[in-house]
Design a protein around this motif. Structure first.
Motif, PDB file in Angstrom:
ATOM      1  N   GLU A   1       6.407   1.219   3.106  1.00 13.60           N
ATOM      2  CA  GLU A   1       5.031   1.519   3.101  1.00 13.60           C
ATOM      3  C   GLU A   1       4.457   0.686   4.451  1.00 13.60           C
ATOM      4  O   GLU A   1       3.498   1.027   5.605  1.00 13.60           O
ATOM      5  CB  GLU A   1       4.107   1.387   2.324  1.00 13.60           C
ATOM      6  CG  GLU A   1       2.409   1.845   2.235  1.00 13.60           C
ATOM      7  CD  GLU A   1       2.461   3.100   2.925  1.00 13.60           C
ATOM      8  OE1 GLU A   1       1.413   3.289   3.581  1.00 13.60           O
ATOM      9  OE2 GLU A   1       3.105   4.032   2.692  1.00 13.60           O
TER      10      GLU A   1
ATOM     11  N   ARG B   1      -2.464  -5.112  -0.543  1.00 21.40           N
ATOM     12  CA  ARG B   1      -3.199  -3.848  -0.846  1.00 21.40           C
ATOM     13  C   ARG B   1      -1.992  -2.966  -1.383  1.00 21.40           C
ATOM     14  O   ARG B   1      -2.162  -1.856  -2.313  1.00 21.40           O
ATOM     15  CB  ARG B   1      -3.773  -3.157   0.201  1.00 21.40           C
ATOM     16  CG  ARG B   1      -5.280  -3.858   0.424  1.00 21.40           C
ATOM     17  CD  ARG B   1      -6.280  -3.478   1.742  1.00 21.40           C
ATOM     18  NE  ARG B   1      -5.208  -3.161   2.937  1.00 21.40           N
ATOM     19  CZ  ARG B   1      -5.516  -4.040   4.004  1.00 21.40           C
ATOM     20  NH1 ARG B   1      -5.993  -5.268   3.556  1.00 21.40           N
ATOM     21  NH2 ARG B   1      -4.865  -3.803   5.027  1.00 21.40           N
ATOM     22  N   ILE B   2      -0.741  -2.810  -0.692  1.00 25.15           N
ATOM     23  CA  ILE B   2       0.156  -1.964  -1.253  1.00 25.15           C
ATOM     24  C   ILE B   2       0.684  -2.336  -2.437  1.00 25.15           C
ATOM     25  O   ILE B   2       0.921  -1.331  -3.387  1.00 25.15           O
ATOM     26  CB  ILE B   2       1.178  -2.001  -0.149  1.00 25.15           C
ATOM     27  CG1 ILE B   2       0.892  -1.319   1.311  1.00 25.15           C
ATOM     28  CG2 ILE B   2       2.638  -1.395  -0.715  1.00 25.15           C
ATOM     29  CD1 ILE B   2       1.742  -1.652   2.338  1.00 25.15           C
TER      30      ILE B   2
ATOM     31  N   ASP C   1      -1.202  -3.629  -4.907  1.00 20.62           N
ATOM     32  CA  ASP C   1      -1.981  -2.976  -5.901  1.00 20.62           C
ATOM     33  C   ASP C   1      -1.958  -1.492  -5.857  1.00 20.62           C
ATOM     34  O   ASP C   1      -1.918  -1.152  -7.089  1.00 20.62           O
ATOM     35  CB  ASP C   1      -3.345  -3.372  -5.369  1.00 20.62           C
ATOM     36  CG  ASP C   1      -3.814  -4.740  -5.454  1.00 20.62           C
ATOM     37  OD1 ASP C   1      -3.195  -5.340  -6.123  1.00 20.62           O
ATOM     38  OD2 ASP C   1      -4.767  -5.020  -4.633  1.00 20.62           O
ATOM     39  N   ASP C   2      -1.650  -0.869  -5.149  1.00 22.21           N
ATOM     40  CA  ASP C   2      -1.388   0.647  -5.158  1.00 22.21           C
ATOM     41  C   ASP C   2       0.097   0.957  -5.970  1.00 22.21           C
ATOM     42  O   ASP C   2      -0.079   1.720  -6.809  1.00 22.21           O
ATOM     43  CB  ASP C   2      -1.293   1.306  -3.604  1.00 22.21           C
ATOM     44  CG  ASP C   2      -2.344   1.245  -2.629  1.00 22.21           C
ATOM     45  OD1 ASP C   2      -3.474   0.973  -3.478  1.00 22.21           O
ATOM     46  OD2 ASP C   2      -2.492   1.428  -1.475  1.00 22.21           O
TER      47      ASP C   2
ATOM     48  N   ARG D   1       0.201   2.789  -9.600  1.00 22.08           N
ATOM     49  CA  ARG D   1       1.352   4.353  -9.764  1.00 22.08           C
ATOM     50  C   ARG D   1       1.948   3.751 -10.893  1.00 22.08           C
ATOM     51  O   ARG D   1       2.110   4.778 -11.800  1.00 22.08           O
ATOM     52  CB  ARG D   1       2.106   4.414  -8.386  1.00 22.08           C
ATOM     53  CG  ARG D   1       2.424   5.765  -8.408  1.00 22.08           C
ATOM     54  CD  ARG D   1       3.281   6.120  -7.143  1.00 22.08           C
ATOM     55  NE  ARG D   1       4.730   5.477  -7.585  1.00 22.08           N
ATOM     56  CZ  ARG D   1       5.447   4.890  -6.565  1.00 22.08           C
ATOM     57  NH1 ARG D   1       5.020   4.571  -5.288  1.00 22.08           N
ATOM     58  NH2 ARG D   1       6.558   4.151  -6.724  1.00 22.08           N
TER      59      ARG D   1
END
Length: 154
Positions: free
Chosen positions: A26, A109-110, A112-113, A117
């Motif tokens: 990402e 932020r990634i 957290d994503d 998931r």
């Protein structure tokens, strides 16, 4: 039937690897194609205030030369810069560039994503229980950055 003892550390390592690989895929899509997993440890150790190569090596558990080699790479690809130390002009302070800070901010932020998931896949309660169990079984200090030295070198 319980699993063999060796499976636990391998599963934990694989979970780490899955998360880190997904993070870096990402990050590459978001404009950071050259950053590597070890760079995250180094950039966290540099921190917002900066550090010297000697202190960086000590924090990472590696030699000054090994730390310097990774800093050379990070400098070449735009994540850090070396500036004169205002307290001692013989020394250089390694600082994150805006590009380096962007990578760290995007990483947060990634992650957290990715966690969201996992919560969707496993269920929030199960993920919370897993995290709670891991907190119980591991030291309180999340930021033990000497893993590069523990693995052998950068």
């Amino acid at each position: 039937m319980s699993s063999p003892g060796f499976e636990l550390p391998l599963r934990l390592l694989l979970a780490f690897r899955v998360l880190i690989d997904e993070l870096h895929a990402e990050l590459a899509r978001q404009g950071h194609p050259d950053i590597r997993p070890m760079h995250g440890f180094v950039m966290q150790a540099i921190g917002p205030q900066g550090t010297t190569a000697v202190d960086l090596g000590r924090t990472l558990g590696v030699s000054k030369q090994a730390a310097g080699k990774t800093v050379d790479t990070l400098e070449r690809i735009g994540y850090v810069e070396r500036t004169p130390d205002p307290a001692d002009t013989r020394r250089k302070v390694i600082r994150l560039t805006p590009y380096g800070m962007d990578a760290l901010n995007r990483s947060a932020r990634i992650f957290d994503d990715l966690r969201a998931r996992w919560a969707t896949e496993l269920g929030e309660d199960r993920l919370n229980a897993l995290e709670s169990d891991l907190r119980r079984m591991t030291p309180a200090n999340l930021w033990r950055l000497d893993t590069p030295g523990w693995f052998g070198n950068l």
